[in-house]
Enzyme design. Structure first.
Site, mmCIF file in Angstrom:
data_model
loop_
_atom_site.group_PDB
_atom_site.id
_atom_site.type_symbol
_atom_site.label_atom_id
_atom_site.label_comp_id
_atom_site.label_asym_id
_atom_site.label_seq_id
_atom_site.Cartn_x
_atom_site.Cartn_y
_atom_site.Cartn_z
ATOM 1 N N ASP A 22 0.815 -1.231 0.000
ATOM 2 C CA ASP A 22 0.000 0.000 0.000
ATOM 3 C C ASP A 22 0.842 1.272 0.000
ATOM 4 O O ASP A 22 0.547 2.222 0.725
ATOM 5 C CB ASP A 22 -0.957 0.017 1.205
ATOM 6 N N HIS A 50 -5.594 -1.780 -6.484
ATOM 7 C CA HIS A 50 -5.151 -0.435 -6.824
ATOM 8 C C HIS A 50 -6.262 0.342 -7.507
ATOM 9 O O HIS A 50 -7.084 -0.213 -8.209
ATOM 10 C CB HIS A 50 -3.844 -0.427 -7.627
HETATM 11 P P1 IMP Z 1 -3.307 -12.685 2.329
HETATM 12 O O1 IMP Z 1 -2.354 -12.162 1.301
HETATM 13 O O2 IMP Z 1 -4.746 -12.410 2.018
HETATM 14 O O3 IMP Z 1 -3.051 -14.131 2.653
HETATM 15 O O4 IMP Z 1 -3.005 -11.894 3.697
HETATM 16 C C1 IMP Z 1 -1.794 -12.068 4.413
HETATM 17 C C2 IMP Z 1 -1.331 -10.751 5.006
HETATM 18 O O5 IMP Z 1 -0.859 -9.907 3.966
HETATM 19 C C3 IMP Z 1 -2.416 -9.967 5.746
HETATM 20 O O6 IMP Z 1 -1.816 -9.319 6.848
HETATM 21 C C4 IMP Z 1 -2.863 -8.957 4.722
HETATM 22 O O7 IMP Z 1 -3.394 -7.792 5.328
HETATM 23 C C5 IMP Z 1 -1.551 -8.667 4.016
HETATM 24 N N1 IMP Z 1 -1.753 -8.229 2.616
HETATM 25 C C6 IMP Z 1 -2.144 -8.990 1.586
HETATM 26 N N2 IMP Z 1 -2.218 -8.257 0.459
HETATM 27 C C7 IMP Z 1 -1.852 -7.017 0.778
HETATM 28 C C8 IMP Z 1 -1.698 -5.793 0.020
HETATM 29 O O8 IMP Z 1 -1.904 -5.732 -1.196
HETATM 30 N N3 IMP Z 1 -1.290 -4.707 0.739
HETATM 31 C C9 IMP Z 1 -1.016 -4.777 2.056
HETATM 32 N N4 IMP Z 1 -1.134 -5.871 2.795
HETATM 33 C C10 IMP Z 1 -1.559 -6.991 2.166
#
Ligand code: IMP
Length: 476
Positions: A22, A50
Site C-alpha cells: 500500500d 489499486h
Molecule cells: P493474504 O495475502 O490475504 O493471505 O493476507 C496475508 C497478510 O498480507 C495480511 O496481513 C494482509 O493484510 C496482508 N496483505 C495482503 N495483500 C496485501 C496488500 O496488497 N497490501 C497490504 N497488505 C496486504
C-alpha cells in the site's frame, strides 16, 4: 533529470514495494505503463488492490495490471504464472473494463497460474485465521490456501481448470485436505464452466510470450504486488502473504530473470509508513493498542470519521472530507501516540483498497528499508510526503534499542521486533509541497531527512511523489 533520462536505454523496469504494501504503487504502475509495451504481474492475486481513474471514473482493480486501461493502445497485459487467480473475480474485472468502452484483447493469463476455488476462500475465512484470534488477518480471498495447495503439489493450474474432466479429477484428489468442508465436485465444475469458456481465449504460455517480447525489444514493466516486508521469503514470517513479492519473486512470477531488469524501482512511503493485518511493526504509533484496534471491525473510514465528529460527503466508497479538519490536525499534535496515529490515518486517507480496513500507521523505518534495499536494489520512489505537509514535526527511525544493546540490523522474527524500541530522529515539519517539481525546491528539513535516509540505507531516491496526480512527481 527528466523521465526520458531515467528511462534511457531501459528495456525492463520493475516497480515493487519496499515496505508492508500500500505504498502507492498504482500511481507509478500507471506512470510507467504509458511507456511500456508489456505490463506483467507475477505474484499474489486479488488480495492486492489499486485504484485507477478510467475516463474520469475511479475504479479499483485487484487482479488486472494498471496497464489494462491502455489495452486499446495495443499494450499487452500479462497475469503471470506466479499468480493465484480467482476466475470469477477476473471475469468481473474484465466486465468493468469493457463497461468503460476499453478492450481486453491484449490480456494474457498464464496457463500455469494457480486457480482459486470456493473451498480456498472458505478455508481462508475460517475463524482461526482471523487477526482478532492472533492470526495474520488475511484478506480472506483464498490466497493462502491456494498457494498451500500449490506448494503441496496438489494445486490446480489454469490449463487444468479449463478442462472439466481434469478439473473434476484434480478436485477429487484435493478434497480430503479440506475435511471441514463439504466439497461438491459436480457443482463446482458446473458453476465454473462459464468462466472457463470465457477465460480460455486469454490463457497462454506467458513465459514463452515474455521471452518473445524480450527478443523483439519490447519495453516491459513488471508490476509488483503487496510488499517486501510481507514477502513469504523476506517478510516478518509468519505474518506474511504467501508469495515472494520481492523483485526476485516478481521476476520469477512472470518467467524472467531479475538480471534482465534495467530499472528496478522500490516504492517507499515517507515519512510515515503503514501496515494492514497483524504482525510486528516497531515504529507503529500507538503500538499494540493500534494493532488491536485496526484488527477489529468497525473502524473503517466512515466509522472513524463519525467517531471523531468529522463531517463528510458520501457514504460509499468515495467518501469526501476535509483532511485538514481542525480535529484531525489536533489529533496529529496529540501527546498520545495512538491518537496521533488515528489523526495521520485520517489526514492521509489510509484505509485498505481491498478490505476497507484502517491501516496501522508508524514513522518510516530506515532499518527495515536498508534490508529491503539490499534485495530490491537502491533506487527508490518516495510517496505520500505531501500528506504530511503542514502537520508538524516528523520522525524517521534509524536504529533499534534492544535488550542486548542498540542495533541497526533488521531481523524478521516477531519476538525480536516486538522487543525493540525505535531510535527516531526528529525533523522540523514542512509546508505544502504539492506544487514543487524540482528536488532542490523541497523544504530543507525534507531534503535533510532524505539525505539521511539515503546515507543510512545505501539507496538513492530517484523520484518523489507530491500528490495523487500523475504530474505531481519530482524526477531527480
Ligand atoms: P493474504 O495475502 O490475504 O493471505 O493476507 C496475508 C497478510 O498480507 C495480511 O496481513 C494482509 O493484510 C496482508 N496483505 C495482503 N495483500 C496485501 C496488500 O496488497 N497490501 C497490504 N497488505 C496486504
Amino acid at each position: 533529470m527528466g523521465i526520458d533520462n531515467l528511462l534511457d536505454g531501459v528495456q525492463v523496469a520493475s516497480i515493487v514495494c519496499n515496505q508492508w504494501g500500500d505504498t502507492g504503487k498504482g500511481k507509478f504502475s500507471d506512470y510507467f505503463s504509458e511507456w511500456a509495451d508489456v505490463i506483467a504481474r507475477g505474484t499474489g492475486g486479488n488480495n492486492a488492490g489499486h485504484t485507477v481513474v478510467v475516463n474520469g471514473e475511479k475504479r479499483v482493480f485487484h487482479l488486472l495490471p494498471a496497464g489494462i486501461v491502455y489495452d486499446s493502445d495495443g499494450k499487452s497485459n500479462i497475469l503471470g504464472k506466479g499468480m493465484v487467480i480467482d476466475p470469477k473475480v477476473l471475469s468481473q474485472e474484465m466486465d468493468e473494463i469493457l463497461d468503460t468502452g476499453k478492450t481486453i484483447n491484449n490480456l494474457m493469463v498464464s496457463r500455469d497460474a494457480h486457480v482459486i476455488l470456493d473451498y480456498h476462500i472458505k478455508q481462508d475465512k475460517a475463524r482461526y485465521e482471523s487477526q482478532s484470534n492472533g492470526g495474520v488477518g488475511s484478506t480472506g480471498r483464498g490466497i493462502g490456501p491456494c498457494y498451500s495447495d500449490k506448494i503441496s503439489r496438489r494445486g490446480i493450474r489454469m490449463f487444468e481448470f479449463l478442462d472439466k474432466d481434469i478439473l473434476a479429477s484434480k478436485i477429487s484428489k484435493v478434497k480430503d485436505f479440506y475435511p471441514n468442508q463439504k466439497i461438491d465436485i459436480e457443482k463446482i465444475v458446473e458453476e465454473s464452466r462459464p468462466f472457463a469458456s470465457r477465460l480460455s481465449h486469454f490463457v497462454r504460455n506467458t513465459d514463452a510470450e515474455m521471452q518473445n517480447f524480450l527478443r523483439e525489444g519490447k519495453k516491459v514493466l513488471l508490476e509488483g504486488a503487496q510488499g517486501f516486508l510481507i514477502s513469504v521469503e523476506h517478510g516478518t514470517y509468519p505474518y506474511v502473504t504467501p508469495s515472494d513479492c520481492s523483485i526476485n519473486g516478481t521476476a520469477n512470477g512472470v518467467g524472467i530473470s531479475s538480471r534482465r531488469i534495467d530499472l528496478p524501482l522500490g516504492i517507499v512511503k515517507f515519512p510515515f509508513m503503514t501496515r494492514v493485518g497483524g504482525g510486528p511493526f516497531p515504529t507503529e504509533l500507538g503500538g499494540i493498542k493500534s494493532e488491536k484496534y485496526c484488527g477489529e471491525s468497525g473502524h473503517e473510514l466512515q466509522k472513524e470519521l463519525e467517531a471523531n465528529g468529522i463531517n463528510f460527503m458520501g457514504p460509499g466508497e468515495w467518501i469526501k472530507y476535509d483532511s485538514f479538519h481542525p480535529r484531525i490536525l489536533k489529533m496529529i499534535k496529540s501527546e498520545d501516540s495512538f491518537v496521533r496515529g488515528v489523526g495521520m490515518r485520517l489526514a492521509a486517507g489510509e484505509y485498505g483498497a481491498t478490505t476497507g480496513r484502517p491501516r496501522r500507521i508508524g514513522w518510516t523505518d530506515a532499518v527495515a528499508l536498508k534490508y529491503a534495499v539490499g534485495i530490491n536494489g537502491p533506487l527508490m520512489i518516495l510517496t505520500k510526503a505531501d500528506c504530511y505537509s503542514d502537520k508538524g514535526d516528523f520522525e524517521v527511525c534509524y536504529g533499534y534499542d534492544t535488550p542486548n544493546g542498540p542495533t541497526s540490523e533488521f531481523r524478521t522474527d516477531e519476538d525480536f521486533l516486538r522487543s525493540v524500541k525505535p531510535q527516531n530522529k526528529v525533523y522540523e515539519g514542512y509546508g505544502n509541497i504539492g506544487d514543487v517539481r524540482n528536488f532542490n525546491d523541497l523544504p530543507k528539513s525534507l531534503r535533510e531527512s532524505i539525505g539521511d535516509l539515503e546515507k543510512f540505507t545505501g539507496g538513492n531516491v530517484a523520484m518523489v511523489s507530491v500528490g495523487a496526480e500523475r504530474d505531481a512527481t519530482i524526477i531527480r
